[in-house]
Scaffold this active site. Structure first.
Site, PDB file in Angstrom:
ATOM      1  CG  ASP A   1     -21.879  37.095  -9.574  1.00 27.27           C
ATOM      2  OD1 ASP A   1     -21.933  36.311 -10.477  1.00 27.27           O
ATOM      3  OD2 ASP A   1     -22.770  37.875  -8.930  1.00 27.27           O
TER       4      ASP A   1
ATOM      5  CG  ASP B   1     -22.217  35.145  -5.848  1.00 25.31           C
ATOM      6  OD1 ASP B   1     -21.881  34.197  -6.943  1.00 25.31           O
ATOM      7  OD2 ASP B   1     -22.606  36.191  -5.802  1.00 25.31           O
TER       8      ASP B   1
ATOM      9  CG  ASP C   1     -23.663  40.779  -5.201  1.00 21.68           C
ATOM     10  OD1 ASP C   1     -23.637  39.992  -5.886  1.00 21.68           O
ATOM     11  OD2 ASP C   1     -24.252  41.871  -5.525  1.00 21.68           O
TER      12      ASP C   1
END
Length: 692
Positions: free
Chosen positions: A381, A584, A580
């Site tokens: 990410d 996700d 995080d």
């Protein structure tokens, strides 16, 4: 060694017969009760064993005692060794047969009882034995074999238990990090030292230079540098000032800080780390499941080999045939004990998880350790993973018919209900400008592409292009401004008010200083790095160019990330996902190995199988190094255990006798068995000194 076996107090595993480990080591726990018990049994009966061994080896040379008296003395001295000192082994052996879980104690118990029962029968009723059983004027007895096997097995267990206790040193070291007290600032301004377990959420705490931060908190006053190396593995102190977060048990080095407690007790980072390490140490590696499946059939095979050895020597061997048969069968049973096989991977896992925790890497289970080294693709990410996750406001652009301040005020009012870092940056900028924000109604997150809600009766949508397109709102009027900001690496969020485009807000999130080096190290290790982010394509590609990431996916929703993981796995790739945020979590759960940033949300951490305490991608490099070293160590242990048995069993059965006249005494077999277990544990402990 079987994590599914739990009970209230100390005891033994009904499957493998080994001592159960406490779920959570304690700083004030006493010495292992089994270690204390075995030590007492060993030292109390060691003189008996020594005398019995001496009588067997030297009794016929000049001893005043008659042959019969010597035999009876050996029996009397062996009884407490076998029936008291060896009682735990005998009961475990019987229980293994009763339950059908054949294990190391099946072989040890059978071997000891075979030698002891045969010798006792030869002492009590020597006349029933044929002449071929006699040597040195009596029917051959092997009390010394039974006694020495028990004593050596006890010694091996003592060494093993002491070594195993060292594997919990990492958890105890973590527990010792926590300070015992905290200095609380009371409502009247007075201060007092209180026990750490008396700290509550919202308490204001003073942390003076040289003191440990008592609990996870937020700095509300002061400026200092905090050494977080004990939890994150990061050697450089981190500057802390108002608004920054601090982790409990880290060391305040220079200035004084005043913090507000935001997590206490079991919710703190340290408590979660300890729990994760303890849980990982109890987990079972796939490699060990194979060893478990082999062990049952291995024990059956050894029992069959021992029986064949007895019959082969008894029927076809040289005189005294049956004595040779009994001794060699006992040697086979003892030397083939699969304790080294049972210890091979659990010892490596227990040491490795503790070593990893000290480097800021938390493995949820043994399977994650074993799988991480095989990963060839890493999806990352952007926000909070590649970047700092603390974006700052860059610019607001109003569409025709709207004012910039109004766009910012409405967006900030809506974003008050969001915990996303981009939302926090917008709200912070509005408050810095002194804007009065309104309450949002019907607030909801739109699957990782933005948020929706009502403010002052107006229907608002704030998010990326896809969110507005779903509502039929075109963004072409300010498209050029959006591309300009994205080209500089900023994230752009459009605001729609009652179905009309109101403007956009640009927020920039700096790339972490450690990210470029981490990406280079990962690529050098052969990993294909892919970025998948909810930001626009232009922003995503700008960040990717700076970091030299080849494959980029922008404006992806949580399900898109999960779909990307699924496609790559279907193509034969071994995929890890690093993120995080809540968005996700689906991809983290679906990946072969989910890697959560410790600086992110609890949902992400609970979905990942590896957590990087510092939230630094360099931790993945360290984690892979630990994974490589651990798997290599497990293979060494398993290889030694199998090789030891492959060589030891034939030698104990007497295959070297025809060519070299060599036989393996049951006593030497017991010594070899104990040394094999000790060597496996010692090899596992080498991981404590591995460089990561």
């Amino acid at each position: 060694m079987h994590p599914e076996i739990e009970q209230d107090g100390p005891g033994t595993c009904p499957k493998c017969g080994m001592a159960l480990e406490p779920l959570m080591p304690s700083l004030d726990e006493d010495e292992n009760p089994e270690l204390r018990d075995f030590s007492r049994r060993f030292w109390f009966t060691l003189p008996f064993t020594a005398v019995v061994a001496a009588l067997a080896m030297f009794g016929q040379h000049g001893l005043v005692l008659s042959v019969a008296a010597r035999t009876w003395l050996e029996l009397v001295l062996t009884i407490p060794v076998v029936l008291w000192a060896g009682w735990p082994f005998l009961t475990r052996g019987v229980e293994s047969i009763r339950s059908g879980n054949l294990n190391m104690w099946t072989l040890i118990g059978t071997g000891v009882l075979a030698a002891f029962s045969y010798s006792m029968a030869a002492t009590l009723a020597p006349d029933v034995f044929p002449e071929s059983f006699r040597e040195h004027g009596r029917v051959g007895v092997y009390f010394e074999a039974a006694a020495v096997i028990v004593s050596l097995t006890l010694l091996g267990q003592i060494l093993e238990l002491r070594a195993r206790s060292r594997t919990s040193a990492a958890i105890k070291a973590l527990l010792e990090l926590a300070p015992k007290t905290a200095r609380r600032i009371n409502a009247d301004g007075g201060e007092e030292d209180i026990p750490l377990n008396h700290v509550h959420l919202g308490d204001r705490l003073r942390v003076r230079p040289g003191e440990k931060v008592p609990t996870d908190g937020r700095v509300i006053g002061g400026h200092s540098s905090v050494d977080e190396s004990m939890l994150t593995g990061e050697p450089m102190p981190v500057v802390k000032q108002a608004g920054d977060t601090v982790i409990g048990a880290t060391l305040n080095t220079s200035g004084a800080l005043v913090i507000e407690a935001v997590k206490v007790g079991a919710d703190t980072m340290l408590a979660q780390i300890v729990q994760l390490v303890a849980s990982a140490q109890r987990s079972r590696a796939p490699m060990q499941r194979m060893a478990d499946a082999v062990s049952y059939w291995f024990v059956l095979a050894v029992l069959a080999i021992a029986l064949v050895t007895l019959l082969a020597w008894g029927l076809f061997g040289p005189e005294p045939r049956w004595i040779y048969g009994v001794l060699n069968a006992v040697s086979v049973l003892i030397i083939a004990c699969p304790c080294a096989l049972g210890l091979a991977t659990p010892m490596s896992i227990m040491v490795a998880t503790g070593r990893a925790a000290g480097a800021g890497v938390l493995f949820r289970d043994a399977e994650a350790i074993e799988h991480l080294r095989r990963i060839d693709t890493l999806i990352v990410d952007k926000t909070g993973t590649l970047t700092e996750g603390r974006p700052s406001f860059r610019e607001v652009v109003a569409a025709p018919g709207f004012a910039g301040d109004e766009v910012l005020r409405l967006a900030a009012s809506l974003d008050q209900g969001s915990e996303h870092p981009l939302a926090e940056a917008i709200v912070a900028e509005a408050r810095t400008r002194g804007m009065i924000l309104s309450s949002a109604e019907s607030f909801e997150s739109a699957s990782g592409i933005g948020v929706r809600g009502r403010v002052e009766g107006k229907v608002l949508r704030l998010g990326n292009t896809r969110l507005l397109e779903e509502a039929g709102v075109a963004t072409t009027a300010i498209h050029r401004d959006a591309e300009r900001l994205r080209g500089d690496g900023a994230s752009v969020m459009f605001l729609a008010v009652d179905g009309r485009l109101a403007g956009l807000i640009g927020v920039a999130d700096r790339i972490k200083p450690t990210t470029p080096e981490a990406i280079r190290q990962l690529q050098a290790a052969g990993l294909r790095v892919i970025m998948a982010t909810g930001d626009g394509e232009t922003t995503a590609r700008a960040v990717a160019r700076e970091l030299d990431i080849d494959e980029v996916h922008g404006e992806v929703r949580p399900q898109d990330k999960a779909d990307l993981v699924a496609r790559l796995k279907a193509a034969g790739r071994r995929v890890a996902m690093a993120g995080d945020g809540i968005n996700d979590a689906p991809a983290l759960a679906l990946a072969d190995v989910g890697i959560a940033m410790g600086t992110g949300t609890d949902v992400a951490m609970s979905s990942g199988r590896v957590t990087l305490v510092k939230g630094d991608l360099r931790g993945i490099v360290r984690a892979r190094q630990i994974s490589d070293a651990t798997v290599a160590n497990m293979r060494q242990n398993l290889g030694f255990a199998f090789l030891y048995n492959a060589l030891g069993v034939p030698v104990a059965a007497g295959v070297l006798y025809p060519a070299f006249g060599l036989l393996l005494s049951p006593m030497l077999a017991a010594l070899a068995m104990s040394l094999s277990s000790a060597s496996v544990v010692a090899n596992a402990l080498r991981l404590r000194g591995s460089a990561v």
